[in-house]
Design an enzyme around this catalytic site. Structure first.
Site, mmCIF file in Angstrom:
data_model
loop_
_atom_site.group_PDB
_atom_site.id
_atom_site.type_symbol
_atom_site.label_atom_id
_atom_site.label_comp_id
_atom_site.label_asym_id
_atom_site.label_seq_id
_atom_site.Cartn_x
_atom_site.Cartn_y
_atom_site.Cartn_z
ATOM 1 N N TYR A 79 0.753 -1.209 0.014
ATOM 2 C CA TYR A 79 0.175 0.042 -0.005
ATOM 3 C C TYR A 79 0.836 1.060 -0.100
ATOM 4 O O TYR A 79 1.261 1.753 1.005
ATOM 5 C CB TYR A 79 -1.031 -0.161 1.170
ATOM 6 C CG TYR A 79 -2.093 -1.080 1.312
ATOM 7 C CD1 TYR A 79 -2.355 -1.862 0.276
ATOM 8 C CD2 TYR A 79 -2.574 -1.051 2.326
ATOM 9 C CE1 TYR A 79 -3.461 -2.738 0.463
ATOM 10 C CE2 TYR A 79 -3.867 -1.999 2.552
ATOM 11 C CZ TYR A 79 -4.168 -2.748 1.419
ATOM 12 O OH TYR A 79 -5.219 -3.757 1.376
ATOM 13 N N PHE A 228 -14.057 -4.591 1.120
ATOM 14 C CA PHE A 228 -14.853 -4.169 0.091
ATOM 15 C C PHE A 228 -16.584 -4.256 0.395
ATOM 16 O O PHE A 228 -17.358 -4.346 -0.442
ATOM 17 C CB PHE A 228 -14.797 -5.006 -1.214
ATOM 18 C CG PHE A 228 -13.329 -4.611 -1.899
ATOM 19 C CD1 PHE A 228 -12.788 -3.472 -1.815
ATOM 20 C CD2 PHE A 228 -12.999 -5.602 -2.538
ATOM 21 C CE1 PHE A 228 -11.712 -3.210 -2.514
ATOM 22 C CE2 PHE A 228 -11.415 -5.483 -3.291
ATOM 23 C CZ PHE A 228 -11.111 -4.270 -2.941
ATOM 24 N N GLY A 232 -18.298 -2.906 -2.745
ATOM 25 C CA GLY A 232 -18.952 -3.995 -3.576
ATOM 26 C C GLY A 232 -18.293 -4.456 -4.704
ATOM 27 O O GLY A 232 -17.244 -4.791 -4.668
#
Length: 328
Positions: A79, A228, A232
């Protein structure tokens, strides 16, 4: 940092091995820019849509998360953007770390200094673990998830998970988890070493096999850590601009955001279900934590559960773009 209010504890706790965490945690993916894994949109564009992602703001969001009672942060050495690393931001914002803070990270994917993706061999996992240790400023990692590549969803993970088990035995890792896996891969991992969590995408519209894995984790007493939950099917790119009218109707009924409804629905799948929504916006952070106290009725849960599954987004390294909308 200010006094801790422990708002995140309102939705209950769960065990990651011998570590107790509040069920609403925080995902660090969005701390490094307006889009994950790169620079995101230009700064002037970010300001115009109200989502600046400067270093001080990211540090402030992390500290505010702790003040709100978050004690579970999910991160990864991969990240990072051209100017910021999530792990180093966590270190800068929170060290010396609160005693109850659990930091979970992921290995197997990696990125070189140019940002190009690569996947580690079993022998290279130690280097990835050590890089997380250096960036976070720790002598051991609380939980390390083996993040399975999309191309290996039907294959064996035994060699890689066995290598992580050896690092746990060496004292570099306290507990092990697995991410982006199937039920068969969970069984394979459990035959090698204890697993404390399964970290998979999960939200409204998930497929039946995903629901089956969530239920299996509950039967085994394992944490199912959903990511998520807000985004989604949009995955890394963020939620679609258009959301189901059923979801919007529930949000209006409770005077909350669609994101809060999505989080609440996920958390109500079982007491063993955790969520790690991520954001670089302090207001969204407070809303995410507050979603843990939102209770949907049985009728609302059934209506949202019946929504047709949406097509999933692309694999992790490819096609990642900013949509300008919220995401986990």
């Amino acid at each position: 940092m200010g006094p801790r209010t422990n708002t995140a504890a309102a939705t209950g706790t769960w065990q990651l091995g011998d570590l107790t965490v509040n069920r609403v945690g925080f995902g660090a993916m969005r701390l490094t820019g307006t889009a994950p894994f790169d620079r995101g949109v230009p700064r002037d564009r970010a300001r115009s849509i109200g989502v600046p992602r400067d270093r001080a703001r990211s540090i402030g969001v992390l500290r505010r998360a702790i003040e709100l009672g978050v004690n579970h942060i999910d991160t990864a050495a991969f990240y990072f953007s051209a100017t910021r690393s999530a792990n180093e931001l966590i270190n800068r914002a929170l060290a010396p770390y609160p005693e109850d803070l659990v930091i979970t990270t992921k290995v197997w994917p990696g990125r070189d200094p140019s940002g190009a993706w690569w996947w580690a061999t079993p022998a290279q996992l130690r280097g990835q673990v050590e890089e997380n240790l250096r960036q976070l400023g720790r002598d051991h990692l609380d939980v390390v998830n083996l993040r399975v590549p999309p191309s290996r969803r039907a294959g064996s993970i035994g060699e890689h998970f066995g290598a992580l088990a050896e690092l746990r035995d060496a004292g570099l890792i306290r507990h092990l988890g697995i991410s982006n896996v199937t039920s068969e891969q969970l069984a394979e991992a459990l035959a090698i070493a204890p697993v404390v969590c399964v970290q998979n995408p999960y939200g409204i519209g998930e497929l039946s096999e995903d629901r089956a894995l969530l239920r299996l984790c509950g039967e085994l007493g394992l944490a199912f850590v959903a990511f998520f939950a807000i985004a989604g099917s949009g995955r890394e790119a963020g939620p679609a601009v258009r959301d189901s009218e059923a979801v919007r109707a529930v949000a209006r009924a409770h005077s909350v955001s669609v994101a809060q409804v999505r989080l609440a629905w996920t958390l109500q799948q079982g007491p063993h279900v955790l969520a790690i929504p991520g954001t670089g916006d302090p207001d969204h952070l407070a809303q995410n934590v507050a979603a843990g106290t939102l209770r949907l009725s049985e009728e609302e849960m059934a209506r949202l559960t019946s929504l047709r599954p949406a097509a999933h987004g692309g694999p992790l390294p490819a096609g990642i773009r900013s949509s300008g909308h919220r995401a986990d």
